[in-house]
Write a protein that holds these residues in place. Sequence first.
Motif, PDB file in Angstrom:
ATOM      1  N   GLY A   1       0.834  -1.194   0.000  1.00  0.00           N
ATOM      2  CA  GLY A   1       0.000   0.000   0.000  1.00  0.00           C
ATOM      3  C   GLY A   1       0.868   1.244   0.000  1.00  0.00           C
ATOM      4  O   GLY A   1       1.771   1.394  -0.811  1.00  0.00           O
ATOM      5  N   ARG A   2       0.632   2.134   0.961  1.00  0.00           N
ATOM      6  CA  ARG A   2       1.419   3.366   1.032  1.00  0.00           C
ATOM      7  C   ARG A   2       2.770   3.170   1.720  1.00  0.00           C
ATOM      8  O   ARG A   2       3.599   4.074   1.742  1.00  0.00           O
ATOM      9  N   PHE A   3       3.001   1.976   2.295  1.00  0.00           N
ATOM     10  CA  PHE A   3       4.222   1.735   3.061  1.00  0.00           C
ATOM     11  C   PHE A   3       5.347   1.192   2.175  1.00  0.00           C
ATOM     12  O   PHE A   3       5.121   0.400   1.270  1.00  0.00           O
ATOM     13  N   PHE A   4       6.563   1.610   2.509  1.00  0.00           N
ATOM     14  CA  PHE A   4       7.772   1.126   1.855  1.00  0.00           C
ATOM     15  C   PHE A   4       8.720   0.695   2.974  1.00  0.00           C
ATOM     16  O   PHE A   4       9.255   1.530   3.705  1.00  0.00           O
ATOM     17  N   VAL A   5       8.881  -0.623   3.150  1.00  0.00           N
ATOM     18  CA  VAL A   5       9.699  -1.167   4.233  1.00  0.00           C
ATOM     19  C   VAL A   5      11.023  -1.632   3.632  1.00  0.00           C
ATOM     20  O   VAL A   5      11.040  -2.429   2.696  1.00  0.00           O
ATOM     21  N   HIS A   6      12.125  -1.142   4.187  1.00  0.00           N
ATOM     22  CA  HIS A   6      13.424  -1.402   3.574  1.00  0.00           C
ATOM     23  C   HIS A   6      14.488  -1.632   4.646  1.00  0.00           C
ATOM     24  O   HIS A   6      14.318  -1.271   5.816  1.00  0.00           O
ATOM     25  N   THR A   7      15.586  -2.241   4.230  1.00  0.00           N
ATOM     26  CA  THR A   7      16.752  -2.413   5.088  1.00  0.00           C
ATOM     27  C   THR A   7      17.655  -1.189   4.922  1.00  0.00           C
ATOM     28  O   THR A   7      17.441  -0.365   4.027  1.00  0.00           O
ATOM     29  N   PRO A   8      18.693  -1.053   5.768  1.00  0.00           N
ATOM     30  CA  PRO A   8      19.578   0.108   5.639  1.00  0.00           C
ATOM     31  C   PRO A   8      20.226   0.225   4.260  1.00  0.00           C
ATOM     32  O   PRO A   8      20.531   1.336   3.810  1.00  0.00           O
ATOM     33  N   GLN A   9      20.413  -0.900   3.573  1.00  0.00           N
ATOM     34  CA  GLN A   9      21.073  -0.878   2.263  1.00  0.00           C
ATOM     35  C   GLN A   9      20.222  -0.218   1.182  1.00  0.00           C
ATOM     36  O   GLN A   9      20.714   0.079   0.099  1.00  0.00           O
ATOM     37  N   HIS A  10      18.925   0.010   1.456  1.00  0.00           N
ATOM     38  CA  HIS A  10      18.035   0.524   0.409  1.00  0.00           C
ATOM     39  C   HIS A  10      17.420   1.884   0.771  1.00  0.00           C
ATOM     40  O   HIS A  10      16.352   2.229   0.275  1.00  0.00           O
ATOM     41  N   ARG A  11      18.090   2.634   1.623  1.00  0.00           N
ATOM     42  CA  ARG A  11      17.571   3.956   1.981  1.00  0.00           C
ATOM     43  C   ARG A  11      17.419   4.871   0.764  1.00  0.00           C
ATOM     44  O   ARG A  11      16.537   5.721   0.727  1.00  0.00           O
ATOM     45  N   HIS A  12      18.287   4.683  -0.222  1.00  0.00           N
ATOM     46  CA  HIS A  12      18.278   5.551  -1.403  1.00  0.00           C
ATOM     47  C   HIS A  12      17.132   5.234  -2.362  1.00  0.00           C
ATOM     48  O   HIS A  12      16.923   5.972  -3.326  1.00  0.00           O
ATOM     49  N   ARG A  13      16.371   4.172  -2.101  1.00  0.00           N
ATOM     50  CA  ARG A  13      15.327   3.748  -3.042  1.00  0.00           C
ATOM     51  C   ARG A  13      13.917   4.104  -2.582  1.00  0.00           C
ATOM     52  O   ARG A  13      12.949   3.643  -3.170  1.00  0.00           O
ATOM     53  N   VAL A  14      13.785   4.922  -1.562  1.00  0.00           N
ATOM     54  CA  VAL A  14      12.451   5.255  -1.048  1.00  0.00           C
ATOM     55  C   VAL A  14      11.686   6.078  -2.078  1.00  0.00           C
ATOM     56  O   VAL A  14      12.137   7.143  -2.492  1.00  0.00           O
ATOM     57  N   PRO A  15      10.515   5.608  -2.509  1.00  0.00           N
ATOM     58  CA  PRO A  15       9.736   6.367  -3.500  1.00  0.00           C
ATOM     59  C   PRO A  15       9.178   7.657  -2.891  1.00  0.00           C
ATOM     60  O   PRO A  15       8.939   7.744  -1.684  1.00  0.00           O
ATOM     61  N   GLU A  16       8.970   8.623  -3.731  1.00  0.00           N
ATOM     62  CA  GLU A  16       8.389   9.881  -3.277  1.00  0.00           C
ATOM     63  C   GLU A  16       6.968   9.634  -2.760  1.00  0.00           C
ATOM     64  O   GLU A  16       6.201   8.872  -3.343  1.00  0.00           O
ATOM     65  N   ALA A  17       6.630  10.249  -1.649  1.00  0.00           N
ATOM     66  CA  ALA A  17       5.307  10.191  -1.016  1.00  0.00           C
ATOM     67  C   ALA A  17       5.034   8.874  -0.298  1.00  0.00           C
ATOM     68  O   ALA A  17       3.965   8.698   0.274  1.00  0.00           O
ATOM     69  N   ALA A  18       5.987   7.939  -0.293  1.00  0.00           N
ATOM     70  CA  ALA A  18       5.775   6.681   0.433  1.00  0.00           C
ATOM     71  C   ALA A  18       6.007   6.888   1.925  1.00  0.00           C
ATOM     72  O   ALA A  18       6.775   7.754   2.335  1.00  0.00           O
ATOM     73  N   VAL A  19       5.336   6.096   2.728  1.00  0.00           N
ATOM     74  CA  VAL A  19       5.604   6.061   4.175  1.00  0.00           C
ATOM     75  C   VAL A  19       6.708   5.038   4.379  1.00  0.00           C
ATOM     76  O   VAL A  19       6.479   3.830   4.301  1.00  0.00           O
ATOM     77  N   ALA A  20       7.928   5.517   4.605  1.00  0.00           N
ATOM     78  CA  ALA A  20       9.094   4.646   4.658  1.00  0.00           C
ATOM     79  C   ALA A  20       9.416   4.238   6.092  1.00  0.00           C
ATOM     80  O   ALA A  20       9.373   5.062   7.009  1.00  0.00           O
ATOM     81  N   LEU A  21       9.730   2.954   6.273  1.00  0.00           N
ATOM     82  CA  LEU A  21      10.145   2.429   7.567  1.00  0.00           C
ATOM     83  C   LEU A  21      11.352   1.521   7.348  1.00  0.00           C
ATOM     84  O   LEU A  21      11.321   0.645   6.477  1.00  0.00           O
ATOM     85  N   GLU A  22      12.391   1.747   8.117  1.00  0.00           N
ATOM     86  CA  GLU A  22      13.619   0.967   7.985  1.00  0.00           C
ATOM     87  C   GLU A  22      13.687  -0.100   9.077  1.00  0.00           C
ATOM     88  O   GLU A  22      13.704   0.228  10.269  1.00  0.00           O
ATOM     89  N   ALA A  48       3.457  -1.258  14.890  1.00  0.00           N
ATOM     90  CA  ALA A  48       3.197  -0.140  15.797  1.00  0.00           C
ATOM     91  C   ALA A  48       3.657   1.167  15.164  1.00  0.00           C
ATOM     92  O   ALA A  48       2.953   2.191  15.227  1.00  0.00           O
ATOM     93  N   PHE A  49       4.835   1.152  14.547  1.00  0.00           N
ATOM     94  CA  PHE A  49       5.354   2.357  13.897  1.00  0.00           C
ATOM     95  C   PHE A  49       4.453   2.763  12.731  1.00  0.00           C
ATOM     96  O   PHE A  49       4.176   3.956  12.526  1.00  0.00           O
ATOM     97  N   ALA A  50       4.014   1.769  11.952  1.00  0.00           N
ATOM     98  CA  ALA A  50       3.150   2.062  10.803  1.00  0.00           C
ATOM     99  C   ALA A  50       1.850   2.706  11.255  1.00  0.00           C
ATOM    100  O   ALA A  50       1.376   3.675  10.650  1.00  0.00           O
ATOM    101  N   ALA A  51       1.272   2.182  12.347  1.00  0.00           N
ATOM    102  CA  ALA A  51       0.028   2.760  12.856  1.00  0.00           C
ATOM    103  C   ALA A  51       0.238   4.198  13.308  1.00  0.00           C
ATOM    104  O   ALA A  51      -0.600   5.073  13.054  1.00  0.00           O
ATOM    105  N   LEU A  52       1.353   4.466  13.973  1.00  0.00           N
ATOM    106  CA  LEU A  52       1.619   5.829  14.432  1.00  0.00           C
ATOM    107  C   LEU A  52       1.846   6.772  13.258  1.00  0.00           C
ATOM    108  O   LEU A  52       1.461   7.948  13.316  1.00  0.00           O
ATOM    109  N   LYS A  53       2.454   6.284  12.194  1.00  0.00           N
ATOM    110  CA  LYS A  53       2.642   7.114  10.998  1.00  0.00           C
ATOM    111  C   LYS A  53       1.293   7.532  10.408  1.00  0.00           C
ATOM    112  O   LYS A  53       1.138   8.652   9.909  1.00  0.00           O
ATOM    113  N   LEU A  54       0.306   6.627  10.465  1.00  0.00           N
ATOM    114  CA  LEU A  54      -1.002   6.934   9.895  1.00  0.00           C
ATOM    115  C   LEU A  54      -1.858   7.779  10.831  1.00  0.00           C
ATOM    116  O   LEU A  54      -2.655   8.608  10.376  1.00  0.00           O
TER     117      LEU A  54
END
Length: 307
Positions: free
Chosen positions: A102-123, A169-175
């Motif tokens: 959905g609106r979330f983009f979950v990534h590891t530290p190696q992919h910080r540079h790939r976060v799409p614009e307007a996505a809710v990013a969580l590492e 929990a983090f995703a819920a707080l972001k929303l």
Amino acid sequence: MSDSWKVALPCTRSEAEALQGDIAAFAALESPPVLMTSEADERRPEEWRLDAYFDAEPSADTLATLKSLVPSAAAAEPLIERLAEEDWVTLSQAGLEPIRAGRFFVHTPQHRHRVPEAAVALEIDAGRAFGTGHHETTTGCLEALGRLKESGIRFTDILDLGTGTGLLAFAALKLWPSAKVAASDIDPVSIEVTAENADVNAIPLGRSRGEVELAVAAGLDHPRLTARAPYDLIIANILAGPLIDLAPSVGAALAPGGRLILAGLLDHQADAVASAYRRQGLMASFTIVRGDWPTLVMRKRRATGWR
């Protein structure tokens, strides 16, 4: 570059979930192995695989310690491979591509540079605890949260029961950034990992609105969790058996009209889990299905009090 070693063993899903954080059995090693677990075959969801990466050839004692972590593999012969350094780098990142739910983009530290614009990013660093977003149960919960947000519902008191890495929990707080959020787990290591991940993602910890309070607890058996009730949203991504056992206490802690997200169950277990919660005054809202793993979203009838 020096060579490294990989040892593979079969395991069960519950054994894989138990391999969270630092493993005490390897504490004496100067360089403990990196442990990674994965679902071996989506058609056999209880059959998982443990891959352990060592920077030197493991001794017989080390192999015995590794096998002790997965009792179901007692009779299995470990598959041992010697890896060139470049192979280790490639394999250690295999299967860890970012997840879009959905609106979330979950990534590891190696992919910080790939976060799409307007996505809710969580590492969330892989291998730290169960709940990195790579399993259908976690992505199903993320999609359910996004769907509830899109429906215009506003939550103010949220509980992530069995939080693992803290991701949900983090995703819920972001929303719902003005909500009070609690995250609990029976495993103290998971709560340590959640605190670390909160720091990485700039999630404030505490008891106020806009913060996440952490608790080590079996189910809702903690004075802080009961004091915070009732909740208008509870997320429980655990297993079918515990979900059924916890139905009375979870149902009691949910406010009338509140929503409940249930995951960690297989499709053939969905009816039994839903029935347990219907007996507590809940009714189905919608279901998200990813492979063999349904995510159930239920709502508590307003006529039923929380006590």
